[in-house]
Enzyme design. Structure first.
Site, PDB file in Angstrom:
ATOM      1  N   ASP A 204       0.735  -1.055  -0.206  1.00 21.04           N
ATOM      2  CA  ASP A 204       0.002  -0.587  -0.044  1.00 21.04           C
ATOM      3  C   ASP A 204       1.112   1.005   0.386  1.00 21.04           C
ATOM      4  O   ASP A 204       2.060   1.333  -0.455  1.00 21.04           O
ATOM      5  CB  ASP A 204      -0.833   0.334   1.250  1.00 21.04           C
ATOM      6  CG  ASP A 204      -0.229   0.352   2.598  1.00 21.04           C
ATOM      7  OD1 ASP A 204       1.467  -0.238   2.897  1.00 21.04           O
ATOM      8  OD2 ASP A 204      -0.489   0.041   3.527  1.00 21.04           O
ATOM      9  N   ASP A 206       1.117   3.995   2.288  1.00 22.33           N
ATOM     10  CA  ASP A 206       0.377   5.330   3.486  1.00 22.33           C
ATOM     11  C   ASP A 206       1.517   6.961   3.602  1.00 22.33           C
ATOM     12  O   ASP A 206       2.916   7.162   2.891  1.00 22.33           O
ATOM     13  CB  ASP A 206       1.624   4.840   4.855  1.00 22.33           C
ATOM     14  CG  ASP A 206       1.626   3.451   4.782  1.00 22.33           C
ATOM     15  OD1 ASP A 206       0.313   2.566   5.274  1.00 22.33           O
ATOM     16  OD2 ASP A 206       2.632   2.698   4.442  1.00 22.33           O
ATOM     17  N   ASP A 312      -2.999   4.753   2.872  1.00 20.97           N
ATOM     18  CA  ASP A 312      -3.580   5.129   4.535  1.00 20.97           C
ATOM     19  C   ASP A 312      -3.157   6.515   4.360  1.00 20.97           C
ATOM     20  O   ASP A 312      -2.432   6.609   4.057  1.00 20.97           O
ATOM     21  CB  ASP A 312      -2.734   4.008   5.082  1.00 20.97           C
ATOM     22  CG  ASP A 312      -2.855   2.397   5.146  1.00 20.97           C
ATOM     23  OD1 ASP A 312      -4.425   2.192   5.128  1.00 20.97           O
ATOM     24  OD2 ASP A 312      -2.311   1.728   6.080  1.00 20.97           O
TER      25      ASP A 312
HETATM   26  P1  TTP Z   1       2.173  -0.947   6.470  1.00 21.19           P
HETATM   27  O1  TTP Z   1       1.851   0.316   5.585  1.00 21.19           O
HETATM   28  O2  TTP Z   1       0.795  -2.181   7.136  1.00 21.19           O
HETATM   29  O3  TTP Z   1       3.078  -1.289   6.499  1.00 21.19           O
HETATM   30  P2  TTP Z   1       4.573  -1.199   5.240  1.00 21.19           P
HETATM   31  O4  TTP Z   1       4.309   0.781   4.921  1.00 21.19           O
HETATM   32  O5  TTP Z   1       5.635  -1.182   6.410  1.00 21.19           O
HETATM   33  O6  TTP Z   1       5.060  -2.028   4.512  1.00 21.19           O
HETATM   34  P3  TTP Z   1       3.774  -2.455   3.276  1.00 21.19           P
HETATM   35  O7  TTP Z   1       4.969  -2.060   2.198  1.00 21.19           O
HETATM   36  O8  TTP Z   1       3.634  -4.091   3.243  1.00 21.19           O
HETATM   37  O9  TTP Z   1       2.619  -1.392   3.140  1.00 21.19           O
HETATM   38  O10 TTP Z   1       2.275  -0.316   8.206  1.00 21.19           O
HETATM   39  C1  TTP Z   1       2.974   0.362   8.041  1.00 21.19           C
HETATM   40  C2  TTP Z   1       3.421   1.604   9.298  1.00 21.19           C
HETATM   41  O11 TTP Z   1       2.114   1.960  10.157  1.00 21.19           O
HETATM   42  C3  TTP Z   1       3.669   0.674  10.717  1.00 21.19           C
HETATM   43  O12 TTP Z   1       4.804   0.029  11.315  1.00 21.19           O
HETATM   44  C4  TTP Z   1       2.718   0.406  11.015  1.00 21.19           C
HETATM   45  C5  TTP Z   1       2.203   1.358  11.103  1.00 21.19           C
HETATM   46  N1  TTP Z   1       0.140   1.583  11.351  1.00 21.19           N
HETATM   47  C6  TTP Z   1       0.149   1.915  13.014  1.00 21.19           C
HETATM   48  O13 TTP Z   1       0.594   2.472  13.515  1.00 21.19           O
HETATM   49  N2  TTP Z   1      -1.254   2.028  12.878  1.00 21.19           N
HETATM   50  C7  TTP Z   1      -2.108   1.115  12.344  1.00 21.19           C
HETATM   51  O14 TTP Z   1      -3.552   1.126  13.145  1.00 21.19           O
HETATM   52  C8  TTP Z   1      -1.856   0.818  11.422  1.00 21.19           C
HETATM   53  C9  TTP Z   1      -2.334  -0.336  10.680  1.00 21.19           C
HETATM   54  C10 TTP Z   1      -0.416   0.634  10.896  1.00 21.19           C
HETATM   55 MN    MN Z   2       2.417   0.374   3.786  1.00 22.24          MN
HETATM   56 MN    MN Z   3      -0.265   0.206   5.741  1.00 23.57          MN
END
Ligand code: TTP
Ligand code: MN
Ligand code: MN
Ligand code: MN
Length: 388
Positions: A204, A206, A312
């Protein structure tokens, strides 16, 4: 005088937040195996076991050499008896029977496929598997009751399981920047998560959004979501409002590490990226993507001019921005280890909102990630070395 040793000694600190973990390392063949066991433990809701395997894998990621023999593991922390047994078998036989049989098992494969649907967690996947479901299309075939998120998850399954590239992430950044600046000019937008750690692909994208003028960020999310929706960029969204101030359990201890920021879990409709530059910004209502109808759901065909991408969005007040940035950069294990370090070694409580010092009975302010590491008595670890 120091005694000379025949093997070069390399010490690894025991908390992941005390060490540098690059994205690319020398022990992938071992860490992938240990992470299969970690994932399988998560599917069985055995958190302790899962974290133990993840910590073992993480230690191997921090090594500047490839492990060739058990002797190379001397003096390393966190390697439990079970992990060592798995590593030994892989070093001697090329693979571990436990890992391979897990990988092949119908339950593991079904759990992996079902939890791979956006909106389907371990609980519902497990319930599904026990009712005989093996793959996402079984969710439709057997007429399961699906919530809105799960419906979108099934509908965009193929796209959402195709890795998001850095280029696509940058294209989404441009859209988000345009949107945020139209609804609250002067806002600060940070790309967090895996892309901030230097990953080339992600599941995703973020974003963390704030504004220097504390308070003006309140209510930003609904306006942002409205703008994006009107422009046709949203295929799905679920917004949750900020619940930080109402929380009774203390700001630094939100339940199960979920934070309380105003947030939006969404699925973007992204126009095709050209090779060199930004996305062709397609506005949605003309629906130029080719679609067909499969089992009552619309599925996108390959070769369509747009794709679905999980995004996100999180809004943080400026005073919490450093904590939010640290908390949303990950990796998940790095975050977990930071909180464990804070609690066990420093008598502090860290969240994505704040850092509380129990001894001094006060919150410690910070305007940057560097200051948070300093409060915690840790050497600063840059994002690209938080790939624990
Ligand atoms: P993710 O997007 O799940 O993971 P990522 O970006 O490390 O890997 P990917 O490439 O698969 O997307 O989460 C990103 C960060 O956000 C992770 O360190 C945890 C944090 N997080 C929160 O702090 N609160 C939340 O509710 C969620 C869902 C994630
Ligand atoms: Mn992510
Ligand atoms: Mn995420
Ligand atoms: Mn190296």
């Amino acid at each position: 005088l120091k005694s000379s040793e025949d093997t070069p000694s390399f010490t690894v600190k025991s908390y992941a937040c005390q060490r540098r973990t690059p994205l690319k390392h020398h022990n992938t063949f071992l860490t992938e195996a240990l992470e299969i066991l970690a994932e399988n433990a998560e599917f069985g809701e055995n958190e302790g076991r899962s974290v133990a395997f993840r910590r073992s894998a993480s230690v191997l990621k921090a090594l500047p050499y490839a492990v060739r023999q058990m002797d190379d593991l001397k003096n390393l922390p966190c390697l439990g008896e079970h992990s060592q047994r798995v590593i030994k078998e892989i070093l001697e036989d090329g693979s571990s029977r436990e890992v391979e049989s897990t990988r092949q098992s119908a339950q593991f494969q079904a759990m992996k496929a079902l939890t791979g649907v956006f909106g389907v967690g371990v609980r519902s996947a497990d319930r599904g598997f026990r009712e005989g479901l093996l793959c996402p299309s079984d969710l439709i075939r057997t007429g399961q009751k699906l919530n809105k998120a799960q419906q979108a998850g099934v509908q965009y399954y193929d796209d959402l399981n195709r890795p998001v590239t850095k280029q696509e992430a940058l294209a989404i950044s441009q859209i988000v920047e345009r949107a945020v600046n139209s609804v609250l000019p002067g806002s600060i937008i940070t790309l967090t998560g895996g892309f901030r750690r230097g990953k080339e692909v992600g599941h995703d994208v973020d974003f963390l959004i704030t504004h220097e003028e504390e308070g003006v960020e309140e209510g930003l999310m609904p306006k942002l979501v409205n703008w994006l929706d009107e422009q046709g960029f949203l295929l799905y969204q679920k917004t949750t409002r900020n619940s930080y101030l109402e929380s009774k359990d203390g700001p630094a201890r939100p339940p199960n590490n979920m934070d309380r920021f105003e947030r939006c879990f969404s699925i973007f409709k992204l126009g095709q990226c050209s090779e060199d530059s930004s996305a062709v910004l397609e506005t949605g209502s003309d629906d130029s993507g080719t679609t067909d109808n499969v089992n009552g759901t619309t599925r996108q065909q390959p070769g369509s001019s747009w794709r679905a991408v999980r995004v996100d969005l999180v809004v943080s007040p400026f005073s919490q921005f450093a904590f939010a940035t640290l908390g949303w950069t990950g990796s998940k294990l790095f975050e977990r280890e930071l909180r464990r370090w804070a609690g066990q070694e420093k008598g502090m409580s860290l969240s994505s909102h704040a850092l509380y010092d129990s001894k001094q009975q006060r919150y410690l302010r910070a305007n940057s990630e560097e200051e948070i590491f300093a409060h915690l008595g840790l050497e600063f670890i840059p994002p690209c070395e938080r790939n624990s």
